[in-house]
Design an enzyme around this catalytic site. Structure first.
Site, PDB file in Angstrom:
ATOM      1  N   GLY A 123       0.795  -1.212   0.000  1.00 56.34           N
ATOM      2  CA  GLY A 123       0.000   0.000   0.000  1.00 56.34           C
ATOM      3  C   GLY A 123       0.826   1.259   0.000  1.00 56.34           C
ATOM      4  O   GLY A 123       1.895   1.300   0.603  1.00 56.34           O
ATOM      5  N   THR A 124       0.323   2.285  -0.668  1.00 60.90           N
ATOM      6  CA  THR A 124       0.922   3.617  -0.641  1.00 60.90           C
ATOM      7  C   THR A 124       0.062   4.529  -1.500  1.00 60.90           C
ATOM      8  O   THR A 124      -0.855   4.084  -2.185  1.00 60.90           O
ATOM      9  CB  THR A 124       2.375   3.611  -1.166  1.00 60.90           C
ATOM     10  N   THR A 125       0.363   5.809  -1.474  1.00 56.54           N
ATOM     11  CA  THR A 125      -0.273   6.757  -2.383  1.00 56.54           C
ATOM     12  C   THR A 125       0.772   7.736  -2.886  1.00 56.54           C
ATOM     13  O   THR A 125       1.476   8.363  -2.081  1.00 56.54           O
ATOM     14  CB  THR A 125      -1.402   7.550  -1.690  1.00 56.54           C
TER      15      THR A 125
ATOM     16  N   ASP B  11       2.527   9.809   0.478  1.00 57.00           N
ATOM     17  CA  ASP B  11       2.413   9.574   1.914  1.00 57.00           C
ATOM     18  C   ASP B  11       3.726   8.975   2.414  1.00 57.00           C
ATOM     19  O   ASP B  11       4.672   8.795   1.639  1.00 57.00           O
ATOM     20  CB  ASP B  11       1.231   8.648   2.215  1.00 57.00           C
TER      21      ASP B  11
ATOM     22  N   LYS C  78       9.469   8.223  -0.428  1.00 61.61           N
ATOM     23  CA  LYS C  78       8.944   7.626  -1.652  1.00 61.61           C
ATOM     24  C   LYS C  78       9.125   8.503  -2.885  1.00 61.61           C
ATOM     25  O   LYS C  78       8.630   8.170  -3.957  1.00 61.61           O
ATOM     26  CB  LYS C  78       7.460   7.289  -1.462  1.00 61.61           C
TER      27      LYS C  78
END
Length: 209
Positions: A14-16, A31, A47
């Site tokens: 997961g990540t955005t 994030d 990131k």
């Protein structure tokens, strides 16, 4: 949220990450939460990674794969600049990444990336998936929180945005994802790339402004 099977067990990644191409530059935001399944492995994950002076990439997927891929790209870019005394264009860097991902398709690198920056042609931004598909974009969101983030971008984006106007949009997009996506959280980071240079803007600085 994407599901990848490792050693027969499903692992959630997961990540955005989001990006907007503006008339005078690029705005990227991500994030900070790094997850391993349902475990929060790191609350300060970086990131947005530098590839060249004016070219950066966001990463979503398996961190080790992404770090290895970015290291390979950076080494090649440094070699070309040393050999030719000329920087690679943003598209050339994105195409190199696409070729590496495509050549690894039998054992894919689980990485989705945004490659963006400024070259002689102006601001450029490209989206890549883990099979090497390469598309040029005006705005994009990747990771498990992307459906929530892209909804904000679709609503707020317009042509001829400036970086100043785009900053609150990318922040709203990442915050929307962090609110509802368990794979995203722990705050956000923003990077602005213009002809004048690159500015890294952590959440703490924006909240004090």
């Amino acid at each position: 949220m994407s599901i990848i099977k490792e050693a027969g067990a499903p692992i959630f990644k997961g990540t955005t990450t989001v990006g907007i191409r503006c008339v005078n530059g690029i705005v990227l935001a991500t994030d900070r939460r790094v997850t391993s399944g349902f475990y929060v492995a790191n609350k300060r994950g970086k990131k947005i990674l530098q590839i060249d002076d004016m070219v950066y990439a966001t990463i979503a997927g398996v961190v080790a794969d992404a770090q290895m891929l970015i290291d390979r790209i950076k080494a090649h870019v440094k070699y070309v600049k040393t050999s030719t005394k000329q920087p690679l264009s943003v598209k050339a860097i994105a195409s190199l990444m696409s070729n590496i991902l495509f050549s690894s398709r039998s054992s894919p690198l689980i990485v989705q990336a945004i490659v963006a920056g400024i070259d002689d042609e102006g601001p450029k931004m490209f989206n890549l998936d883990f099979f090497g598909t390469l598309t040029e974009e005006k705005y994009i969101a990747t990771g498990s929180g992307s459906p929530l983030a892209i909804a904000v971008l679709e609503t707020k984006y317009r042509d001829n945005l400036t970086v100043k106007e785009a900053i609150p949009i990318v922040i709203e997009a990442v915050k929307a994802a962090m609110k509802w996506d368990p794979g995203s959280g722990e705050g956000f980071d923003v990077i602005v790339i213009t002809r004048e240079g690159v500015e890294e803007i952590p959440q703490e600085k924006l909240e004090k402004a």
